[in-house]
Design an enzyme around this catalytic site. Sequence first.
Site, PDB file in Angstrom:
ATOM      1  NE  ARG A 171     -36.357  -0.068 -15.423  1.00  0.00           N
ATOM      2  CZ  ARG A 171     -35.121  -0.529 -15.397  1.00  0.00           C
ATOM      3  NH1 ARG A 171     -34.423  -0.534 -14.283  1.00  0.00           N
ATOM      4  NH2 ARG A 171     -34.574  -0.980 -16.503  1.00  0.00           N
ATOM      5  N   GLY A 215     -25.816   0.492 -19.841  1.00  0.00           N
ATOM      6  CA  GLY A 215     -26.504  -0.370 -20.802  1.00  0.00           C
ATOM      7  C   GLY A 215     -26.861   0.502 -22.000  1.00  0.00           C
ATOM      8  CD  GLU A 270     -34.926   4.766 -18.097  1.00  0.00           C
ATOM      9  OE1 GLU A 270     -33.806   5.179 -17.745  1.00  0.00           O
ATOM     10  OE2 GLU A 270     -35.173   3.578 -18.303  1.00  0.00           O
ATOM     11  CG  ASN A 281     -35.586   1.153 -11.037  1.00  0.00           C
ATOM     12  OD1 ASN A 281     -35.564  -0.082 -10.960  1.00  0.00           O
ATOM     13  ND2 ASN A 281     -34.903   1.833 -11.931  1.00  0.00           N
ATOM     14  CB  VAL A 309     -22.570   7.407 -23.490  1.00  0.00           C
ATOM     15  CG1 VAL A 309     -21.652   7.668 -24.675  1.00  0.00           C
ATOM     16  CG2 VAL A 309     -21.878   6.542 -22.439  1.00  0.00           C
ATOM     17  N   GLY A 310     -24.913   9.262 -24.348  1.00  0.00           N
ATOM     18  CA  GLY A 310     -25.586   9.975 -25.433  1.00  0.00           C
ATOM     19  C   GLY A 310     -25.824  11.446 -25.117  1.00  0.00           C
ATOM     20  CD  GLU A 311     -29.361  12.417 -21.042  1.00  0.00           C
ATOM     21  OE1 GLU A 311     -29.067  13.130 -20.064  1.00  0.00           O
ATOM     22  OE2 GLU A 311     -30.221  11.520 -20.991  1.00  0.00           O
ATOM     23  CG  ASN A 312     -23.461  13.816 -20.027  1.00  0.00           C
ATOM     24  OD1 ASN A 312     -23.735  14.989 -19.813  1.00  0.00           O
ATOM     25  ND2 ASN A 312     -24.050  12.809 -19.413  1.00  0.00           N
ATOM     26  CG  HIS A 348     -32.677   0.732 -22.129  1.00  0.00           C
ATOM     27  ND1 HIS A 348     -31.564   0.473 -22.904  1.00  0.00           N
ATOM     28  CD2 HIS A 348     -32.267   0.669 -20.843  1.00  0.00           C
ATOM     29  CE1 HIS A 348     -30.527   0.252 -22.122  1.00  0.00           C
ATOM     30  NE2 HIS A 348     -30.919   0.352 -20.860  1.00  0.00           N
ATOM     31  NE  ARG A 372     -17.985  10.355 -16.496  1.00  0.00           N
ATOM     32  CZ  ARG A 372     -18.904  10.324 -15.546  1.00  0.00           C
ATOM     33  NH1 ARG A 372     -19.338  11.446 -15.012  1.00  0.00           N
ATOM     34  NH2 ARG A 372     -19.385   9.189 -15.105  1.00  0.00           N
ATOM     35  CE  LYS A 405     -30.961   3.640  -9.763  1.00  0.00           C
ATOM     36  NZ  LYS A 405     -30.914   3.419 -11.172  1.00  0.00           N
ATOM     37  CG  LEU A 431     -25.794   5.806 -27.094  1.00  0.00           C
ATOM     38  CD1 LEU A 431     -24.798   6.622 -27.906  1.00  0.00           C
ATOM     39  CD2 LEU A 431     -25.870   4.373 -27.608  1.00  0.00           C
ATOM     40  NE  ARG A 451     -26.298  -6.150 -19.777  1.00  0.00           N
ATOM     41  CZ  ARG A 451     -27.120  -5.130 -19.525  1.00  0.00           C
ATOM     42  NH1 ARG A 451     -27.409  -4.248 -20.454  1.00  0.00           N
ATOM     43  NH2 ARG A 451     -27.675  -5.025 -18.336  1.00  0.00           N
TER      44      ARG A 451
HETATM   45  P1  AMP Z   1     -26.377   5.839 -17.462  1.00  0.00           P
HETATM   46  O1  AMP Z   1     -26.392   4.338 -17.440  1.00  0.00           O
HETATM   47  O2  AMP Z   1     -27.361   6.443 -18.393  1.00  0.00           O
HETATM   48  O3  AMP Z   1     -26.425   6.441 -16.084  1.00  0.00           O
HETATM   49  O4  AMP Z   1     -24.946   6.259 -18.059  1.00  0.00           O
HETATM   50  C1  AMP Z   1     -23.768   6.042 -17.326  1.00  0.00           C
HETATM   51  C2  AMP Z   1     -22.575   6.230 -18.246  1.00  0.00           C
HETATM   52  O5  AMP Z   1     -22.607   7.518 -18.839  1.00  0.00           O
HETATM   53  C3  AMP Z   1     -21.224   6.194 -17.536  1.00  0.00           C
HETATM   54  O6  AMP Z   1     -20.751   4.871 -17.399  1.00  0.00           O
HETATM   55  C4  AMP Z   1     -20.349   6.986 -18.468  1.00  0.00           C
HETATM   56  O7  AMP Z   1     -19.756   6.131 -19.421  1.00  0.00           O
HETATM   57  C5  AMP Z   1     -21.286   7.907 -19.202  1.00  0.00           C
HETATM   58  N1  AMP Z   1     -21.109   9.313 -18.868  1.00  0.00           N
HETATM   59  C6  AMP Z   1     -21.609   9.997 -17.824  1.00  0.00           C
HETATM   60  N2  AMP Z   1     -21.211  11.278 -17.866  1.00  0.00           N
HETATM   61  C7  AMP Z   1     -20.437  11.413 -18.953  1.00  0.00           C
HETATM   62  C8  AMP Z   1     -19.715  12.491 -19.549  1.00  0.00           C
HETATM   63  N3  AMP Z   1     -19.714  13.706 -19.019  1.00  0.00           N
HETATM   64  N4  AMP Z   1     -19.033  12.240 -20.693  1.00  0.00           N
HETATM   65  C9  AMP Z   1     -19.017  11.017 -21.245  1.00  0.00           C
HETATM   66  N5  AMP Z   1     -19.677   9.974 -20.734  1.00  0.00           N
HETATM   67  C10 AMP Z   1     -20.378  10.153 -19.602  1.00  0.00           C
END
Ligand code: AMP
Length: 413
Positions: free
Chosen positions: A106, A227, A399, A23, A346-349, A195, A299, A30, A224, A256
């Site tokens: 990618r 991006g 991905e 990537n 965000v969606g996972e955490n 995505h 966070r 990466k 989430l 954004r």
């Molecule tokens: P990604 O682009 O998928 O790597 O997501 C990065 C974003 O995930 C970060 O900017 C955070 O806003 C969010 N994130 C990562 N870890 C957490 C967490 N434990 N709780 C809430 N948001 C998180």
Amino acid sequence: MNSVPFTKEETEPVTATRVLVLNSGSSSVKYQLLDMASPSPATTLNRAAAPHSDDHGSRLACGIVERIGEPGGVADHAAALKQVADELSAQGLGLDSPELAAVGHRVVHGGTRFTEPTLITDEVVAEIEKLVPLAPLHNPANVIGIKVARELRPDLPQVAVFDTAFHSTMPEAAARYAIDRATADRHGVRRYGFHGTSHAYVSRATAALLGKEPSEVNVIVLHLGNGASASAVRGGVCVDTSMGLTPLEGLVMGTRSGDIDPAVIFHLARVGGLDVDEIDTLLNKRSGLVGLCGDNDMREIGRRMAEGDADAQLAFDIYIHRLRKYVGAYTAVLGRVDAIAFTAGVGENSAAVREAALEGLEPLGIEIDAVRNAVRGNVARLVSTGTSRVAVAVVPTDEELEIAQQAYSLVRP
Ligand code: AMP
């Protein structure tokens, strides 16, 4: 006639089952090296449903080379890829290995030309370069990565996997903007979506989690991360997504704006005196969560909200309001929704984001289970109640694995 006796090793060719995923971004590369022999793509999907003695059982190596072209970093992409090759060699996984089956790249923008993973030829490279005006920040870096990797291993199949491809099935009604058709067509102005590898992977993994085939389920995927994008996937086929000509459209993101009235741009130009590049930077880099409250990390926003910070609260509320609008819109687009899947950082955490996004949607058959939702984890799981008509899932995206699978499917013997 005398025949030369062969040893077993000599007669059995090495099966090439490894894929290097690259990537190449503007300032970083990466990489991941995956072995596709085990697990097979089918069991890989099941891993999402019944994970995970080893979530990345097929991952042999990964890393990132950052700060390309910056002081203290490597000089250019050629040097970065040389470093990737050296790091792999140091682990006994060199690029010269006969076990390497392909390199999967990618590529952000495939336009309307590329809707499938594509074996890279000179002609394909030239076509990807033609798409640079649609993705001026991303495609040039992707092309450099491809060119350097081809120089390193000219004999090796290289496959381009496009971020837009999964969305190419969108019907015209979803893909077209309601502007003058001739102008739009002349300039390639339509909704492409991004995505795509994540939406493809997560929608399939969600079906597996439900014990169903992708063709049997309708899924809303909410990717989430920094991006962010939503997609509506009917029976495994994408029918709408929130990003458009570029990744700027749709949800509120880290930096954004997502959807705005396009006339905001004219207003900022005519009344605010900003030029087009300044507006581009404003909307892509200084908007979204960071523009609203100064932080783009969910966070940190959560921490500030707990302290009663009104700016952080408003940023969160705007983020959630937009998300709920898309859940509602895609519920209407799909008609029947079997699952809503949250993925990416965000969606996972963030249990708080998931809960706020779906709170009060019981009339739509969506019941999130507060206890299940609060449990942290890094495996695919359900967070809806037992009675929820719509399953709510948290599905870690992968991905690189998706790119490797798509690349391998083209080159496997
Ligand atoms: P990604 O682009 O998928 O790597 O997501 C990065 C974003 O995930 C970060 O900017 C955070 O806003 C969010 N994130 C990562 N870890 C957490 C967490 N434990 N709780 C809430 N948001 C998180």
